[in-house]
Scaffold this motif. Structure first.
Motif, PDB file in Angstrom:
ATOM      1  N   LEU A 245      10.924  40.641 -25.306  1.00  0.00           N
ATOM      2  CA  LEU A 245      11.306  40.201 -23.970  1.00  0.00           C
ATOM      3  C   LEU A 245      10.218  39.285 -23.426  1.00  0.00           C
ATOM      4  N   VAL A 246      10.619  38.165 -22.869  1.00  0.00           N
ATOM      5  CA  VAL A 246       9.681  37.206 -22.312  1.00  0.00           C
ATOM      6  C   VAL A 246      10.000  37.028 -20.841  1.00  0.00           C
ATOM      7  N   GLU A 247       8.977  37.143 -20.022  1.00  0.00           N
ATOM      8  CA  GLU A 247       9.149  36.957 -18.588  1.00  0.00           C
ATOM      9  C   GLU A 247       9.350  35.469 -18.302  1.00  0.00           C
ATOM     10  N   PRO A 248      10.316  35.110 -17.458  1.00  0.00           N
ATOM     11  CA  PRO A 248      10.546  33.695 -17.148  1.00  0.00           C
ATOM     12  C   PRO A 248       9.392  33.128 -16.327  1.00  0.00           C
ATOM     13  N   PRO A 249       9.167  31.822 -16.400  1.00  0.00           N
ATOM     14  CA  PRO A 249       8.104  31.211 -15.609  1.00  0.00           C
ATOM     15  C   PRO A 249       8.317  31.429 -14.115  1.00  0.00           C
ATOM     16  N   SER A 250       7.216  31.507 -13.367  1.00  0.00           N
ATOM     17  CA  SER A 250       7.275  31.705 -11.920  1.00  0.00           C
ATOM     18  C   SER A 250       7.575  30.417 -11.176  1.00  0.00           C
ATOM     19  N   CYS A 251       7.370  29.323 -11.816  1.00  0.00           N
ATOM     20  CA  CYS A 251       7.456  28.030 -11.155  1.00  0.00           C
ATOM     21  C   CYS A 251       8.904  27.605 -10.940  1.00  0.00           C
ATOM     22  N   SER A 252       9.160  27.052  -9.767  1.00  0.00           N
ATOM     23  CA  SER A 252      10.510  26.578  -9.483  1.00  0.00           C
ATOM     24  C   SER A 252      10.608  25.068  -9.652  1.00  0.00           C
ATOM     25  N   SER A 253       9.474  24.401  -9.747  1.00  0.00           N
ATOM     26  CA  SER A 253       9.456  22.948  -9.875  1.00  0.00           C
ATOM     27  C   SER A 253       8.584  22.549 -11.056  1.00  0.00           C
ATOM     28  N   PRO A 254       9.105  21.685 -11.936  1.00  0.00           N
ATOM     29  CA  PRO A 254       8.303  21.275 -13.085  1.00  0.00           C
ATOM     30  C   PRO A 254       7.099  20.424 -12.709  1.00  0.00           C
ATOM     31  N   SER A 255       7.038  19.939 -11.479  1.00  0.00           N
ATOM     32  CA  SER A 255       5.928  19.092 -11.059  1.00  0.00           C
ATOM     33  C   SER A 255       4.824  19.878 -10.362  1.00  0.00           C
ATOM     34  N   ALA A 256       4.855  21.198 -10.434  1.00  0.00           N
ATOM     35  CA  ALA A 256       3.831  22.017  -9.785  1.00  0.00           C
ATOM     36  C   ALA A 256       2.465  21.734 -10.402  1.00  0.00           C
ATOM     37  N   ILE A 257       1.484  21.469  -9.559  1.00  0.00           N
ATOM     38  CA  ILE A 257       0.109  21.239 -10.004  1.00  0.00           C
ATOM     39  C   ILE A 257      -0.554  22.603 -10.196  1.00  0.00           C
ATOM     40  N   VAL A 258      -1.217  22.770 -11.329  1.00  0.00           N
ATOM     41  CA  VAL A 258      -1.951  24.006 -11.608  1.00  0.00           C
ATOM     42  C   VAL A 258      -3.406  23.642 -11.848  1.00  0.00           C
ATOM     43  N   PHE A 259      -4.303  24.289 -11.100  1.00  0.00           N
ATOM     44  CA  PHE A 259      -5.732  24.082 -11.278  1.00  0.00           C
ATOM     45  C   PHE A 259      -6.271  25.149 -12.208  1.00  0.00           C
ATOM     46  N   ILE A 260      -7.155  24.747 -13.127  1.00  0.00           N
ATOM     47  CA  ILE A 260      -7.869  25.733 -13.928  1.00  0.00           C
ATOM     48  C   ILE A 260      -9.361  25.437 -13.819  1.00  0.00           C
ATOM     49  N   GLY A 261     -10.153  26.480 -13.933  1.00  0.00           N
ATOM     50  CA  GLY A 261     -11.608  26.344 -13.857  1.00  0.00           C
ATOM     51  C   GLY A 261     -12.232  27.719 -13.851  1.00  0.00           C
ATOM     52  N   ARG A 262     -13.541  27.762 -13.650  1.00  0.00           N
ATOM     53  CA  ARG A 262     -14.266  29.031 -13.632  1.00  0.00           C
ATOM     54  C   ARG A 262     -14.593  29.451 -12.207  1.00  0.00           C
ATOM     55  N   ASN A 263     -14.577  30.768 -11.987  1.00  0.00           N
ATOM     56  CA  ASN A 263     -15.007  31.276 -10.697  1.00  0.00           C
ATOM     57  C   ASN A 263     -16.513  31.541 -10.745  1.00  0.00           C
ATOM     58  N   LYS A 264     -17.078  32.051  -9.658  1.00  0.00           N
ATOM     59  CA  LYS A 264     -18.522  32.287  -9.582  1.00  0.00           C
ATOM     60  C   LYS A 264     -19.005  33.328 -10.580  1.00  0.00           C
ATOM     61  N   ARG A 265     -18.103  34.166 -11.071  1.00  0.00           N
ATOM     62  CA  ARG A 265     -18.458  35.192 -12.052  1.00  0.00           C
ATOM     63  C   ARG A 265     -18.319  34.702 -13.492  1.00  0.00           C
TER      64      ARG A 265
END
Length: 87
Positions: free
Chosen positions: A3-23
């Motif tokens: 079973l695979v959970e469907p993506p949460s996004c409703s728009s394919p143009s959603a910007i997603v930021f990735i990076g490191r936190n202070k920890r």
């Protein structure tokens, strides 16, 4: 059958930021805080971001500055991820 959970996004143009936190943990967060998570490495954060945004690598932005996971769901007024709670 897997079973695979469907993506949460409703728009394919959603910007997603990735990076490191202070920890030093890797964070992936949709620009409006609709979805996100903490990850042990960059590859897993990127994989999650791709899955959630409908496999659009052009809408994933890796930040050089710290990013903190904020699951409040309120859009940031400046367009950047606000510093906030770590879940």
């Amino acid at each position: 059958m897997k079973l695979v959970e469907p993506p949460s996004c409703s728009s394919p143009s959603a910007i997603v930021f990735i990076g490191r936190n202070k920890r030093g943990q890797w964070v992936a967060q949709e620009q409006n805080g609709l979805y996100g998570g903490l990850f042990v490495n960059r590859a897993q954060a990127f994989k999650y971001a791709l899955f959630e945004n409908g496999h659009h690598p052009e809408t994933i932005i890796e930040l050089a500055r710290d990013i903190e996971l904020d699951m409040g769901g309120a859009p940031a007024s400046s367009g950047a991820i606000p510093a906030g709670r770590v879940a």
